[in-house]
Design an enzyme around this catalytic site. Structure first.
Site, PDB file in Angstrom:
ATOM      1  N   GLY A 178       0.838  -1.324  -0.288  1.00 29.00           N
ATOM      2  CA  GLY A 178      -0.031  -0.010  -0.050  1.00 29.00           C
ATOM      3  C   GLY A 178       0.922   1.121   0.169  1.00 29.00           C
ATOM      4  O   GLY A 178       0.553   2.478   0.504  1.00 29.00           O
ATOM      5  N   ALA A 179       1.996   1.220  -0.466  1.00 31.46           N
ATOM      6  CA  ALA A 179       2.914   2.263  -0.473  1.00 31.46           C
ATOM      7  C   ALA A 179       2.586   3.206  -1.459  1.00 31.46           C
ATOM      8  O   ALA A 179       3.042   4.552  -1.383  1.00 31.46           O
ATOM      9  CB  ALA A 179       4.390   2.014  -0.786  1.00 31.46           C
ATOM     10  N   SER A 180       1.607   3.365  -2.428  1.00 33.63           N
ATOM     11  CA  SER A 180       1.146   4.465  -3.133  1.00 33.63           C
ATOM     12  C   SER A 180       0.068   5.151  -2.578  1.00 33.63           C
ATOM     13  O   SER A 180      -0.346   6.368  -3.040  1.00 33.63           O
ATOM     14  CB  SER A 180       0.692   3.810  -4.458  1.00 33.63           C
ATOM     15  OG  SER A 180      -0.428   2.991  -4.375  1.00 33.63           O
TER      16      SER A 180
ATOM     17  N   THR B 169      -2.004  -0.168  -8.254  1.00 36.10           N
ATOM     18  CA  THR B 169      -2.441   0.568  -9.725  1.00 36.10           C
ATOM     19  C   THR B 169      -1.751   1.886  -9.590  1.00 36.10           C
ATOM     20  O   THR B 169      -1.604   2.613 -10.713  1.00 36.10           O
ATOM     21  CB  THR B 169      -3.843   0.706  -9.753  1.00 36.10           C
ATOM     22  OG1 THR B 169      -4.454   1.467  -8.653  1.00 36.10           O
ATOM     23  CG2 THR B 169      -4.630  -0.636  -9.996  1.00 36.10           C
TER      24      THR B 169
ATOM     25  N   SER C 236      -7.625  -0.496  12.335  1.00 32.87           N
ATOM     26  CA  SER C 236      -8.263   1.108  12.165  1.00 32.87           C
ATOM     27  C   SER C 236      -8.964   1.182  13.466  1.00 32.87           C
ATOM     28  O   SER C 236      -9.527   0.074  14.247  1.00 32.87           O
ATOM     29  CB  SER C 236      -9.275   1.005  10.965  1.00 32.87           C
ATOM     30  OG  SER C 236     -10.066   2.376  11.271  1.00 32.87           O
TER      31      SER C 236
ATOM     32  N   TYR D 142     -16.241  -2.497   6.354  1.00 32.02           N
ATOM     33  CA  TYR D 142     -14.871  -2.136   6.768  1.00 32.02           C
ATOM     34  C   TYR D 142     -14.251  -2.434   8.269  1.00 32.02           C
ATOM     35  O   TYR D 142     -13.262  -2.946   8.109  1.00 32.02           O
ATOM     36  CB  TYR D 142     -14.664  -0.623   6.394  1.00 32.02           C
ATOM     37  CG  TYR D 142     -13.386   0.131   6.687  1.00 32.02           C
ATOM     38  CD1 TYR D 142     -12.269  -0.259   5.846  1.00 32.02           C
ATOM     39  CD2 TYR D 142     -13.203   0.991   7.899  1.00 32.02           C
ATOM     40  CE1 TYR D 142     -11.086   0.524   6.348  1.00 32.02           C
ATOM     41  CE2 TYR D 142     -11.936   1.307   8.368  1.00 32.02           C
ATOM     42  CZ  TYR D 142     -10.715   1.131   7.251  1.00 32.02           C
ATOM     43  OH  TYR D 142      -9.855   1.932   7.689  1.00 32.02           O
ATOM     44  N   ALA D 143     -15.031  -2.012   9.214  1.00 37.76           N
ATOM     45  CA  ALA D 143     -14.677  -2.116  10.635  1.00 37.76           C
ATOM     46  C   ALA D 143     -14.593  -3.360  10.940  1.00 37.76           C
ATOM     47  O   ALA D 143     -13.375  -3.975  11.460  1.00 37.76           O
ATOM     48  CB  ALA D 143     -15.722  -1.445  11.436  1.00 37.76           C
ATOM     49  N   ALA D 144     -15.366  -4.468  10.440  1.00 45.45           N
ATOM     50  CA  ALA D 144     -15.106  -6.065  10.519  1.00 45.45           C
ATOM     51  C   ALA D 144     -13.908  -6.478  10.062  1.00 45.45           C
ATOM     52  O   ALA D 144     -13.222  -7.174  10.675  1.00 45.45           O
ATOM     53  CB  ALA D 144     -16.496  -6.609   9.861  1.00 45.45           C
TER      54      ALA D 144
ATOM     55  N   LYS E 237     -11.304  -4.925   9.379  1.00 43.78           N
ATOM     56  CA  LYS E 237     -10.016  -4.306  10.347  1.00 43.78           C
ATOM     57  C   LYS E 237     -10.007  -5.012  11.518  1.00 43.78           C
ATOM     58  O   LYS E 237      -8.828  -5.385  12.079  1.00 43.78           O
ATOM     59  CB  LYS E 237      -9.952  -2.999  10.215  1.00 43.78           C
ATOM     60  CG  LYS E 237      -9.642  -2.140   8.821  1.00 43.78           C
ATOM     61  CD  LYS E 237      -8.381  -2.292   8.322  1.00 43.78           C
ATOM     62  CE  LYS E 237      -8.060  -1.740   7.123  1.00 43.78           C
ATOM     63  NZ  LYS E 237      -6.432  -1.921   6.785  1.00 43.78           N
TER      64      LYS E 237
END
Length: 257
Positions: free
Chosen positions: A23-25, A49, A153, A166-168, A170
């Site tokens: 996830g460096a971009s 991408t 998160s 999303y929360a689940a 993470k």
């Protein structure tokens, strides 16, 4: 570099280490990659991408005298994690650290979350992070040393309306890290989670009114910066954090919501 900065870099002990960052971009993943590079680590920076963002990141790292190698990888597929680790081993001979910063965030009410969206979140946020950690564990186990940092998160620790799926995805990383920490801790490897709160980045999807409301419940009275998350990650990757294992470090400015 000032003498104070030099002492800080030396104390962290990351110079010469090899760290894989996914996830460096993105802004937060990119901040982690640049911070580690500035601290003397050789960084294999995974991106999906964001080719142009990865190229600029490499230029920034090299401009500050660091080493950063961009590698394209899709973390929604197991072979993406294997490609990042293979690149690190081929180029530098080992993997000392792992930062699983790749992730997706969607804002959707629970009843409006379709199966496809849920599966995509699970593939990247949960399965992708676990795949990268497992791929890094193999060379770490042989070396009997390693530092793994997964990106959770604050939503994963306390929930956030409109972000249930999303929360689940993470939140599931926390018990996974705590469990695996007990399996590999005796081999000199730590597995921890960093859980950012409201950070100033492109993934923020609050309206201006929502942001103003959120700020009232943050002790620091402001949004966090990607570099502040990166500092927490750097500590967890350092030899100094050898007794911090299986835990979640929340970086949220003292949020109470």
């Amino acid at each position: 570099m000032s003498s104070v900065t030099e002492r800080a870099v030396e104390r962290l002990g990351l110079s010469g280490r090899v760290v894989v960052v996914s996830g460096a971009s993105g802004q937060i993943g990119g901040a982690c990659a640049l911070e580690l590079s500035a601290l003397g680590a050789a960084v294999v920076a995974g991106y999906h991408t964001g080719t142009e963002a990865a190229r600029k990141l490499q230029e920034q790292a090299e401009g500050q005298g660091g080493t950063l190698v961009p590698v394209a990888a899709d973390l929604s597929r197991p072979e993406g994690a294997d490609a990042l680790v293979a690149a690190a081993v081929e180029r530098f001979g080992r993997v000392d650290g792992c930062v699983a910063a790749a992730g997706l965030r969607t804002r959707r009410l629970a009843l409006a979350t379709d199966e496809r969206s849920l599966q995509r979140l699970l593939q990247v946020n949960l399965a992708g992070a676990v795949s990268l950690a497992k791929a890094c564990l193999k060379p770490m186990m042989r070396a009997r040393y390693g530092r793994i940092v997964l990106f959770g998160s604050r939503a994963g620790t306390s929930g956030l309306p409109g972000h249930g799926a999303y929360a689940a995805t993470k939140g599931a990383l926390q018990p996974w890290a705590a469990s695996v920490a007990g399996e590999v801790g005796g081999h000199g490897i730590t597995v921890n989670v960093v859980a950012p709160g409201a950070i100033r980045a492109e993934v923020m999807d609050f309206s201006e009114a929502e942001r103003d409301l959120v700020l009232k419940f943050i002790g620091a009275g402001r949004l966090g910066e990607p570099e502040e998350v990166a500092a927490a990650v750097s500590f967890l990757l350092s030899p100094s954090a050898s007794y911090v294992n299986g835990t979640t470090l929340v970086v949220d400015g003292g949020a109470r919501f």
